[in-house]
Design a protein around this motif. Structure first.
Motif, PDB file in Angstrom:
ATOM      1  N   TRP A  76      24.271  38.594  29.092  1.00  0.00           N
ATOM      2  CA  TRP A  76      25.493  37.567  29.805  1.00  0.00           C
ATOM      3  C   TRP A  76      26.196  36.671  30.805  1.00  0.00           C
ATOM      4  O   TRP A  76      25.479  38.124  30.989  1.00  0.00           O
ATOM      5  CB  TRP A  76      26.950  37.295  28.328  1.00  0.00           C
ATOM      6  CG  TRP A  76      27.378  39.188  28.550  1.00  0.00           C
ATOM      7  CD1 TRP A  76      28.050  38.840  29.940  1.00  0.00           C
ATOM      8  CD2 TRP A  76      27.186  40.329  28.378  1.00  0.00           C
ATOM      9  NE1 TRP A  76      29.034  40.146  30.243  1.00  0.00           N
ATOM     10  CE2 TRP A  76      29.014  40.898  29.251  1.00  0.00           C
ATOM     11  CE3 TRP A  76      26.574  40.844  27.550  1.00  0.00           C
ATOM     12  CZ2 TRP A  76      28.627  42.259  28.965  1.00  0.00           C
ATOM     13  CZ3 TRP A  76      26.759  42.332  27.491  1.00  0.00           C
ATOM     14  CH2 TRP A  76      27.822  42.810  28.562  1.00  0.00           C
TER      15      TRP A  76
ATOM     16  N   CYS B  72      35.520  38.304  43.635  1.00  0.00           N
ATOM     17  CA  CYS B  72      33.387  38.244  43.542  1.00  0.00           C
ATOM     18  C   CYS B  72      33.038  39.143  42.771  1.00  0.00           C
ATOM     19  O   CYS B  72      34.175  38.777  41.348  1.00  0.00           O
ATOM     20  CB  CYS B  72      33.321  39.360  45.178  1.00  0.00           C
ATOM     21  SG  CYS B  72      33.841  38.284  46.367  1.00  0.00           S
TER      22      CYS B  72
ATOM     23  N   GLY C 230      45.290  34.123  30.909  1.00  0.00           N
ATOM     24  CA  GLY C 230      45.121  35.920  30.710  1.00  0.00           C
ATOM     25  C   GLY C 230      44.580  36.477  30.600  1.00  0.00           C
ATOM     26  O   GLY C 230      44.065  37.288  29.371  1.00  0.00           O
TER      27      GLY C 230
ATOM     28  N   GLY D 198      36.158  42.787  40.561  1.00  0.00           N
ATOM     29  CA  GLY D 198      38.018  42.407  40.684  1.00  0.00           C
ATOM     30  C   GLY D 198      38.415  43.056  39.540  1.00  0.00           C
ATOM     31  O   GLY D 198      39.553  43.495  39.365  1.00  0.00           O
TER      32      GLY D 198
ATOM     33  N   MET E 110      31.871  34.110  38.479  1.00  0.00           N
ATOM     34  CA  MET E 110      32.592  34.342  39.940  1.00  0.00           C
ATOM     35  C   MET E 110      33.670  33.658  40.474  1.00  0.00           C
ATOM     36  O   MET E 110      32.395  32.863  41.417  1.00  0.00           O
ATOM     37  CB  MET E 110      31.443  35.665  40.346  1.00  0.00           C
ATOM     38  CG  MET E 110      30.674  36.647  39.777  1.00  0.00           C
ATOM     39  SD  MET E 110      31.409  37.721  39.048  1.00  0.00           S
ATOM     40  CE  MET E 110      32.611  37.044  38.141  1.00  0.00           C
TER      41      MET E 110
ATOM     42  N   ARG F 134      33.438  40.569  29.949  1.00  0.00           N
ATOM     43  CA  ARG F 134      32.733  40.194  30.299  1.00  0.00           C
ATOM     44  C   ARG F 134      31.755  40.654  31.678  1.00  0.00           C
ATOM     45  O   ARG F 134      30.621  40.695  31.967  1.00  0.00           O
ATOM     46  CB  ARG F 134      31.934  38.720  31.495  1.00  0.00           C
ATOM     47  CG  ARG F 134      32.554  38.068  29.865  1.00  0.00           C
ATOM     48  CD  ARG F 134      32.540  36.640  30.166  1.00  0.00           C
ATOM     49  NE  ARG F 134      32.694  35.594  29.665  1.00  0.00           N
ATOM     50  CZ  ARG F 134      31.956  35.150  28.881  1.00  0.00           C
ATOM     51  NH1 ARG F 134      30.495  34.768  29.039  1.00  0.00           N
ATOM     52  NH2 ARG F 134      31.887  34.317  27.673  1.00  0.00           N
ATOM     53  N   ASN F 135      32.028  42.306  32.109  1.00  0.00           N
ATOM     54  CA  ASN F 135      32.123  43.329  33.807  1.00  0.00           C
ATOM     55  C   ASN F 135      31.661  44.283  32.843  1.00  0.00           C
ATOM     56  O   ASN F 135      31.385  44.286  31.774  1.00  0.00           O
ATOM     57  CB  ASN F 135      33.220  43.536  34.168  1.00  0.00           C
ATOM     58  CG  ASN F 135      34.714  43.862  33.396  1.00  0.00           C
ATOM     59  OD1 ASN F 135      33.972  45.369  32.640  1.00  0.00           O
ATOM     60  ND2 ASN F 135      35.593  43.193  33.291  1.00  0.00           N
TER      61      ASN F 135
ATOM     62  N   CYS G 176      45.912  27.303  25.373  1.00  0.00           N
ATOM     63  CA  CYS G 176      46.568  26.188  25.972  1.00  0.00           C
ATOM     64  C   CYS G 176      46.394  25.758  27.642  1.00  0.00           C
ATOM     65  O   CYS G 176      46.412  27.039  28.446  1.00  0.00           O
ATOM     66  CB  CYS G 176      48.319  26.730  26.410  1.00  0.00           C
ATOM     67  SG  CYS G 176      49.509  26.065  27.252  1.00  0.00           S
TER      68      CYS G 176
HETATM   69  C1  LIG Z   1      28.826  40.565  34.523  1.00  0.00           C
HETATM   70  C2  LIG Z   1      29.722  40.429  35.095  1.00  0.00           C
HETATM   71  C3  LIG Z   1      29.833  42.531  35.486  1.00  0.00           C
HETATM   72  C4  LIG Z   1      30.946  42.766  36.229  1.00  0.00           C
HETATM   73  N1  LIG Z   1      31.247  44.368  36.570  1.00  0.00           N
HETATM   74  C5  LIG Z   1      32.459  44.345  37.125  1.00  0.00           C
HETATM   75  C6  LIG Z   1      32.480  45.933  37.404  1.00  0.00           C
HETATM   76  O1  LIG Z   1      31.631  46.620  36.767  1.00  0.00           O
HETATM   77  N2  LIG Z   1      33.481  46.546  38.223  1.00  0.00           N
HETATM   78  C7  LIG Z   1      34.162  44.916  38.299  1.00  0.00           C
HETATM   79  O2  LIG Z   1      35.001  45.822  39.479  1.00  0.00           O
HETATM   80  N3  LIG Z   1      33.978  43.923  38.461  1.00  0.00           N
HETATM   81  C8  LIG Z   1      32.918  43.673  37.822  1.00  0.00           C
HETATM   82  N4  LIG Z   1      33.103  41.899  37.349  1.00  0.00           N
HETATM   83  C9  LIG Z   1      34.131  41.044  38.250  1.00  0.00           C
HETATM   84  C10 LIG Z   1      35.483  41.290  37.018  1.00  0.00           C
HETATM   85  O3  LIG Z   1      35.541  41.274  36.019  1.00  0.00           O
HETATM   86  C11 LIG Z   1      36.447  39.595  37.811  1.00  0.00           C
HETATM   87  O4  LIG Z   1      36.319  39.671  39.199  1.00  0.00           O
HETATM   88  C12 LIG Z   1      37.304  40.246  36.935  1.00  0.00           C
HETATM   89  O5  LIG Z   1      37.381  40.273  35.932  1.00  0.00           O
HETATM   90  C13 LIG Z   1      38.177  39.187  37.203  1.00  0.00           C
HETATM   91  O6  LIG Z   1      39.644  38.525  36.916  1.00  0.00           O
HETATM   92  P1  LIG Z   1      39.941  38.232  35.581  1.00  0.00           P
HETATM   93  O7  LIG Z   1      39.779  39.327  34.493  1.00  0.00           O
HETATM   94  O8  LIG Z   1      41.463  37.661  35.579  1.00  0.00           O
HETATM   95  O9  LIG Z   1      39.055  37.196  34.859  1.00  0.00           O
HETATM   96  P2  LIG Z   1      38.862  36.324  33.652  1.00  0.00           P
HETATM   97  O10 LIG Z   1      39.415  37.282  32.432  1.00  0.00           O
HETATM   98  O11 LIG Z   1      38.010  35.379  33.617  1.00  0.00           O
HETATM   99  O12 LIG Z   1      40.700  35.990  33.293  1.00  0.00           O
HETATM  100  C14 LIG Z   1      40.958  33.964  34.123  1.00  0.00           C
HETATM  101  C15 LIG Z   1      41.424  33.451  32.862  1.00  0.00           C
HETATM  102  O13 LIG Z   1      41.771  32.010  33.040  1.00  0.00           O
HETATM  103  C16 LIG Z   1      40.998  31.279  32.572  1.00  0.00           C
HETATM  104  N5  LIG Z   1      41.779  29.908  32.602  1.00  0.00           N
HETATM  105  C17 LIG Z   1      40.999  29.297  32.994  1.00  0.00           C
HETATM  106  N6  LIG Z   1      41.417  28.151  33.442  1.00  0.00           N
HETATM  107  C18 LIG Z   1      42.428  27.947  33.033  1.00  0.00           C
HETATM  108  C19 LIG Z   1      43.091  26.850  32.883  1.00  0.00           C
HETATM  109  N7  LIG Z   1      43.113  25.453  33.113  1.00  0.00           N
HETATM  110  N8  LIG Z   1      44.219  26.699  31.823  1.00  0.00           N
HETATM  111  C20 LIG Z   1      44.708  28.409  31.494  1.00  0.00           C
HETATM  112  N9  LIG Z   1      43.654  29.472  31.502  1.00  0.00           N
HETATM  113  C21 LIG Z   1      42.706  28.742  32.311  1.00  0.00           C
HETATM  114  C22 LIG Z   1      40.244  32.011  31.724  1.00  0.00           C
HETATM  115  O14 LIG Z   1      39.838  31.398  30.386  1.00  0.00           O
HETATM  116  C23 LIG Z   1      40.516  33.422  31.754  1.00  0.00           C
HETATM  117  O15 LIG Z   1      40.129  33.354  30.468  1.00  0.00           O
HETATM  118  C24 LIG Z   1      32.082  41.907  36.618  1.00  0.00           C
HETATM  119  C25 LIG Z   1      31.850  40.251  36.325  1.00  0.00           C
HETATM  120  C26 LIG Z   1      30.689  40.334  35.673  1.00  0.00           C
HETATM  121  C27 LIG Z   1      31.195  38.297  34.774  1.00  0.00           C
END
Ligand SMILES: Cc1cc2nc3c(=O)[nH]c(=O)nc-3n(C[C@H](O)[C@H](O)[C@H](O)COP(=O)(O)OP(=O)(O)OC[C@H]3O[C@@H](n4cnc5c(N)ncnc54)[C@H](O)[C@@H]3O)c2cc1C
Length: 416
Positions: free
Chosen positions: A334, A363, A39, A366, A338, A74-75, A204
Motif C-alpha cells: 500500500w 517525512c 485524527g 513521523g 508523506m 500505514r507505516n 468531519c
Molecule cells: C508506507 C509508510 C511507512 C512508514 N514507516 C514509518 C516507520 O516505520 N517509522 C516511522 O517513524 N514513520 C513511518 N512512516 C511515517 C509515519 O507514518 C508518518 O510520518 C506519521 O504517521 C504522520 O503523522 P500522523 O500519524 O498524524 O498522520 P496521519 O495518520 O496521516 O494523520 C493525519 C490525518 O489528517 C486527516 N486529515 C487530512 N486532511 C484533513 C482535513 N481537511 N480535515 C480533517 N482531517 C484531515 C487525515 O484523514 C489523517 O487521518 C511511514 C509512512 C508510510 C506511508
C-alpha cells in the motif's frame, strides 16, 4: 474501562460481548477551546496531552475519514532514536522514552517490542559516519552499539556478507529501538483522550478557516462551522492542502511512500535491519509477515498508492542484502502520503495567523515521533511557548537558512 487478565478471560468465556467501543461518537458542538485538525497519531496524541497534562477541558479532534485511515495505520511500525544532529536526537530520544511508558500510561496493549534496530554499513567511511552518529546518540542519553562483521554474522547469519558490490562490514545497533502495532497507537490515544472528555469527531473534514484581521475564529467543515480559540493542524500528508485554505504556503511537498508485507513465515529476522547502500528496511511482524519498504516514489502526489518502479527498486535492495527474500511471496502492499519538508526535519510552530498552529513535515519518520510530537504540540498550544525539546522546529528556519539537514542532502524533499 481498564483492561485486566481477569476481564480478558471472562470475555473469552462469554463470546466477547462485553467489550465497549473505545471512544464515543459525539456530534460536533458549536464551540471549543482548542480544535485539533487531523485524527492521526499526532493529532490524537496532542489532544491526549492537552487534556491530561494541561487540563484543557473543551477539546475536539476533527478527522475527515476514520481514525487510523491515514499514515498512522500505514507505516512500517518502526521506532528508534538513532539521529546525528543534536536537535533531532534529543527530540526522538524523548519520544523513545515515552514509547517505553506508553502501554502503562494508557493501559493499552500496543505490542511494543524493543527488538533492536541495526543499520548496516558497507565501507570504512560509512563505519566512521556511524561511529559519529552512535556517539551523538550516547551523548543524548540513547543507546548505541557498534557491531563488527563477526558480531553481526552471529545475530543475522542470513545476510549477504560477501556481495562484491555492497559487502557488509558491520552495523550500528540500537537495542531499545523496535516495532509497535501502529493502529493500536491510534486506538490507545483515542480511548485515553475520549476518557478525558475530548470529542473525537470522525467524517468531519475541515474545508476552510474563518480569518479576519489576521486572526482565526472558526473552521468550516462538512458538518458546519465550529468556533474555537486555537486550532492545531496535524494533517501529515495533507498539510499543504489544508494550510492553503488559510492562505499559507508551506516548505513542504507531498510524496508517496509504499510498504510491503510477505506471507507469514517462521521467525527469522531478529529485529529491524536497514540496508546502508540503498534504501531498504525490514522487520518481521508477530504474525510472521516480512514487513519492508524503501524510498519514496519521488514525485508529488496525494494518491495513497505507489508505482512499479519503486516496487522494483525495493525488491532489488532486498535481494542485495538478503537474497533469501526472493523466495517469499508478497501478500499486500500500500502507499501513504508523506509531508516531506525541505530539510527532512519536522515543524512544530505557530503560523503567521493568530490562533492557527502547525505540526507537520514528518517525512517518512513521523510514526516514531508520535508521543513526543503530541507532547510538544500540546505544550505549544497550551502555553504559546515551544517545548524545550522542539525549540528548533520552527517554520522560519527555512527563511533564515537554519536548516536541520540530518542527511546533509540539501533543500530537496525527495532526497531526505
Ligand atoms: C508506507 C509508510 C511507512 C512508514 N514507516 C514509518 C516507520 O516505520 N517509522 C516511522 O517513524 N514513520 C513511518 N512512516 C511515517 C509515519 O507514518 C508518518 O510520518 C506519521 O504517521 C504522520 O503523522 P500522523 O500519524 O498524524 O498522520 P496521519 O495518520 O496521516 O494523520 C493525519 C490525518 O489528517 C486527516 N486529515 C487530512 N486532511 C484533513 C482535513 N481537511 N480535515 C480533517 N482531517 C484531515 C487525515 O484523514 C489523517 O487521518 C511511514 C509512512 C508510510 C506511508
Amino acid at each position: 474501562m481498564s483492561y485486566s487478565a481477569i476481564k480478558v478471560i471472562k470475555e473469552a468465556f462469554t463470546g466477547h460481548r462485553g467489550w465497549k467501543p473505545l471512544w464515543r461518537r459525539p456530534e460536533p458542538k458549536s464551540e471549543y477551546d482548542i480544535i485539533i485538525i487531523g485524527g492521526g497519531g499526532h493529532g490524537l496524541a496532542t489532544a491526549y496531552y492537552l487534556a491530561s497534562e494541561h487540563k484543557n477541558k473543551k477539546i475536539a479532534v476533527l478527522e475527515k475519514g476514520w481514525l487510523g485511515g491515514g499514515n498512522i495505520g500505514r507505516n512500517t511500525t518502526i521506532f528508534r532514536s538513532n539521529y546525528l544532529l543534536h536537535d533531532n536526537e534529543k527530540f526522538y530520544e524523548m519520544s523513545l522514552k515515552l514509547w517505553e511508558q506508553f502501554e502503562q500510561d494508557l493501559n493499552y496493549n500496543a505490542m511494543i517490542s524493543q527488538r533492536g534496530v541495526i543499520n548496516l554499513f558497507h565501507s570504512d567511511a560509512q563505519r566512521d559516519a556511524y561511529v559519529r552518529r552512535g556517539n551523538s546518540m550516547l551523548i543524548n542519553g540513547a543507546d548505541a552499539i557498534l557491531l563488527n562483521e563477526d558480531d553481526l554474522r552471529k545475530k543475522c547469519p542470513f545476510l549477504n556478507y560477501d556481495n562484491a558490490r555492497f559487502p557488509i562490514q558491520g552495523g550500528l545497533w540500537q537495542p531499545r529501538g523496535g516495532t509497535i502495532r501502529h493502529d493500536a497507537v491510534a486506538w490507545g490515544y483515542a480511548r485515553a483522550a475520549d476518557q478525558l472528555g475530548v470529542d473525537i469527531i470522525e467524517n468531519c473534514e475541515v474545508t476552510g478557516f474563518d480569518i479576519q484581521n489576521g486572526s482565526c475564529s472558526a473552521v468550516r467543515t462538512n458538518r458546519g462551522t465550529i468556533k474555537a480559540k486555537k486550532f492545531g493542524v496535524a494533517v501529515a500528508g495533507s498539510s499543504s492542502a489544508v494550510m492553503a485554505n488559510a492562505g499559507l504556503q508551506l516548505p513542504i511537498e507531498s510524496h508517496v511512500l509504499q510498504a510491503f508485507v510477505s506471507e507469514g513465515l517462521k521467525p527469522i529476522i531478529p529485529g529491524v535491519i536497514t540496508f546502508g547502500a540503498g534504501h531498504f528496511y525490514i522487520s518481521q511482524s508477530d504474525k510472521g509477515g516480512l514487513v519492508f519498504g524503501g524510498d519514496i516514489d519521488g514525485y508529488n502526489s496525494y494518491a495513497q498508492r505507489g508505482n512499479m518502479t519503486v516496487v522494483e527498486d525495493v525488491c532489488e535492495g532486498g535481494m542485495a542484502v538478503m537474497p533469501m527474500i526472493g523466495k517469499a511471496r508478497l501478500l499486500r502492499m500500500w502507499g501513504g502520503v508523506m509531508d516531506m519538508s525541505m530539510d527532512g526535519s519536522p515543524i512544530i510552530d505557530r503560523t503567521p495567523i493568530k490562533g492557527i498552529y502547525f505540526n507537520g513535515g514528518w517525512c517518512y519518520g513521523g510514526f516514531k515521533a508520535t508521543p513526543a510530537s503530541g507532547k510538544c504540540f500540546a505544550h505549544l498550544l497550551a502555553t504559546d511557548e515551544s517545548h524545550p525539546n522542539a525549540k528548533a522546529y520552527l517554520l522560519n528556519r527555512f527563511e533564515k537558512g537554519q536548516m536541520i539537514d540530518e542527511k546533509g542532502m540539501g533543500a530537496q524533499p525527495n532526497l531526505h
